[in-house]
Scaffold this active site. Structure first.
Site, short mmCIF file in Angstrom:
data_model
loop_
_atom_site.label_atom_id
_atom_site.label_comp_id
_atom_site.label_asym_id
_atom_site.label_seq_id
_atom_site.Cartn_x
_atom_site.Cartn_y
_atom_site.Cartn_z
N SER A 1 0.79 -1.06 0.22
CA SER A 1 0.06 0.17 -0.18
C SER A 1 0.95 1.15 0.02
CB SER A 1 -0.88 0.18 1.25
OG SER A 1 -1.71 1.48 1.41
N TYR B 1 -2.68 -0.23 10.29
CA TYR B 1 -2.68 -0.68 8.96
C TYR B 1 -1.44 -0.33 8.28
CZ TYR B 1 -4.01 -0.92 4.00
OH TYR B 1 -4.39 -1.32 2.67
#
Length: 680
Positions: A557, A570
């Site tokens: 990501s 995250y």
């Protein structure tokens, strides 16, 4: 394309019925025809035509487009220009001058058989029972005993124009005959109507079945040998999964192959019997069989429960011997006009107590090769039950395997797609980015294990991707070592191995530091950091056993590089994944395994993570309506474009499709341009 008319409709219906029952013929084997009249569009007068299944295709799924339409007056004139058996291959080109109209399938080598036989309807089939008689040492005598004067023996001859002449002569000389057994090959039947022809075909097949059952001796393969008895199912499947990557790597020495495994009762019983080494060494006989299975299989000659390391070492020895023997076979029979040797690896590998591995350029080809060898086992059983199995001579097998017409057919095959023969396992593949990746990989020719915690959705996606020859569903919780190992076992049993892992499974919770619980942290790290580690470790085990290199791709990501608000768990786990890419690229490069990553951002539409609550949380952080979140992300990028799941899939394909063969340790941003996330 052949016109749809009552004659072709009846032909297609007959073909479908015959092709639907594997007792009648093997997949893509045999051909059917019908003769009749049609209106000539030029003269308006009636013209006699023959419609016949063309080259390729399968009787069970035959369509009008799979038929060739030919003028009978021209077909019947061909014997007048026939140059003799030494030049019979030249007659294949002559069929093109007999075609009626445009479109349709190319005429097959068996066209002469159908066109020259004086019957309105003809079936040529490869039933196990008929081939058993055709491959028995005293097949001619047994055929007469089984059928009397209603079915005539035709000695072995390679398919072609002369065989068509032979069968035509046999029918003319035997007015009571309804068909013939073709030595070493199969059967042909005929009739005045489509119904009569089908009835005659089934009569030959079922009568031969009954004859073999009634006359056959028990245990034609000999007694069971204790050391070759089937292992218990769970042990057997685990052993097969351990051997599959090794065997696939060996079978891919010359060119990469996809694998198929079966441990059917037929295979296990054959391999448990005393006579299986002798019979396997004789090879298959029917041309359709050995063109798919090669001249003979590789057979492991150890006890079923031999230590795994010993079995692997022996397989490697036997593979070297197989390759040397295959090259010797080629050199014994090749001349200056023979095509180059295509490859010396086995297509069939038999492991007593475990089962059969079969290989091909795609999953369907590998599966069908295994099905053909099961046909061959049935043929051997029937022949041994009433006589002894006596396949055609090795030199005749070579003449067909390296036939120029067969070579020309191979040259006409379309170029393989970029990911053909590659097997992928994609985690989190039942929705969103994972599904888009699975779809792209299948579209480019790969086989895919759709791995997801949601088993029902995984099954649905696998079905939509084309079913078991393209994709299989694998239920897995990536945080579980046991389930990850089981998922890879299922993948290698389905396709022979794994070449490409995509670590895509993920989850996200957007919370400030003080609201992030230890459970939040552990859950996200368990799925993404731990899950990727476990999957990559298992993939590396399979890939190193194969010895074929491979690819591991992490869907990381932008958040693994860019520090955003309310995102500690995250962002940290994505940074963990990003560094796993670098660490594994450094460690696995020596095995030819490339490890790369993709850093998406703002994939809202179609994303499982965003639909699961992440979208609402991020929208609240940024103060925009959730339905506008994709547009919001797009406007903060340099390109002002929204990122979709298929864009991430494109990056995975670029990394694995071959053009970046010398790239490892790379992260590709798929974020439409986020300057703060530029890699430095």
């Amino acid at each position: 394309m052949a016109d749809r008319n009552p004659q072709t409709e009846a032909l297609l219906e007959r073909s479908h019925r015959l092709g639907a029952d594997p007792r009648n013929t093997n997949y893509a084997g045999g051909n059917t025809s019908a003769k009749g009249t049609a209106t000539d569009p030029v003269t308006g007068s009636d013209i006699e035509l023959m419609w016949v299944k063309g080259s390729g295709g399968d009787l069970g799924t035959l369509t009008a487009g799979g038929l060739a339409a030919l003028r009978l007056d021209r077909l019947r004139a061909l014997p007048g220009v026939y140059p003799g058996v030494e030049r019979e291959d030249e007659m294949v080109a002559a069929f093109d001058f007999c075609l009626h109209g445009r479109g349709g399938a190319a005429p097959s080598i068996d066209t002469a058989m159908h066109g020259l036989v004086d019957a309105a309807h003809v079936d040529h089939l490869h039933p196990d029972s008929g081939i058993a008689l055709a491959c028995a040492a005293d097949g001619e005598k047994l055929t007469a005993e089984c059928f009397g004067d209603t079915v005539v023996w035709v000695p072995w001859r390679r398919p072609g124009f002369q065989l068509g002449l032979d069968i035509a002569a046999v029918k003319e000389a035997n007015p009571l005959a309804v068909g013939c057994v073709l030595g070493g090959h199969g059967i042909t039947a005929w009739g005045d109507t489509s119904e009569e022809c089908e009835r005659n075909s089934l009569h030959i097949i079922r009568t031969a079945e009954a004859f073999l059952a009634e006359r056959g001796r028990p245990e034609p393969f000999g007694p069971v040998r204790e050391e070759w008895k089937p292992l218990p199912e769970a042990v057997r499947r685990e052993r097969a999964a351990a051997l599959a990557p090794v065997v696939r790597g060996l079978a891919s020495t010359d060119r990469a192959q996809v694998g198929h495994f079966t441990d059917s009762d037929t295979v296990l019983d054959f391999l448990s019997r005393r006579e299986h080494p002798r019979l396997a060494a004789l090879g298959t006989s029917c041309p359709d069989h050995f063109l798919r299975t090669k001249v003979r299989p590789l057979v492991l000659d150890l006890a079923a429960d031999a230590p795994l390391e010993e079995a692997v070492a022996r397989l490697r020895e036997l593979h070297e011997e197989y390759r040397a023997e295959y090259r010797a076979y080629y050199e014994r029979h090749a001349d200056e006009d023979s095509p180059a040797m295509r490859g010396a690896d086995p297509a069939i590998v038999l492991v007593p107590g475990v089962g059969m591995f079969s290989f091909g350029k795609e999953k369907q080809t590998a599966r069908v090769a295994g099905e053909f060898y099961v046909n061959a086992i049935n043929v051997m059983r029937g022949a041994e039950a009433v006589s002894s199995y006596a396949p055609i001579e090795e030199s005749e097998k070579f003449r067909i395997e390296y036939w120029e017409l067969e070579e020309a057919k191979l040259r006409r095959m379309p170029a393989p797609r970029p990911l053909a023969t590659r097997v992928a396992l994609v985690t989190g593949a039942a929705s969103g980015i994972g599904r888009a990746i699975a779809e792209r990989l299948v579209a480019e020719g790969a086989c895919v294990a759709v791995a997801d915690r949601d088993a029902s959705n995984a099954e649905r996606v696998a079905g939509e991707l084309g079913g078991a020859d393209k994709a299989v569903a694998v239920a897995v919780d990536v945080t579980s070592e046991e389930q990850i190992a089981a998922a890879f076992r299922e993948a290698v049993l389905a396709f022979g191995g794994v070449d490409l892992l995509v670590n895509n499974a993920g989850i996200s919770l957007s919370r400030p530091l003080l609201e992030t619980t230890a459970e939040d942290w552990d859950r996200q790290h368990g799925i993404m950091a731990r899950g990727s580690f476990l999957a990559s470790r298992e993939a590396a085990r399979v890939m190193t056993a194969q010895g074929m290199g491979g690819d591991i791709v992490y869907i990381a990501s932008k958040n693994g590089v860019f520090a955003g608000p309310d995102n500690i768990a995250y962002g940290a786990t994505k940074a963990d994944q990003a560094h796993q890419v670098r660490l594994l690229a450094a460690e696995l490069g020596g095995h030819g395994i490339r490890v790369n990553g993709v850093n998406p951002d703002g994939v809202v539409r179609g994303s499982g993570i965003f639909a699961g609550g992440w979208g609402a949380q991020r929208a609240a952080v940024y103060g925009v309506p959730e339905e506008k979140l994709g547009e919001f992300y797009a406007q903060r990028t340099l390109l002002k474009r929204e990122v979709l799941p298929e864009h991430v899939a494109n990056a995975v394909y670029v990394l694995t499709g071959g053009d970046l063969s010398h790239t490892t340790g790379l992260h590709i941003p798929v974020d439409a341009g986020v300057a703060a996330a530029f890699l430095r």
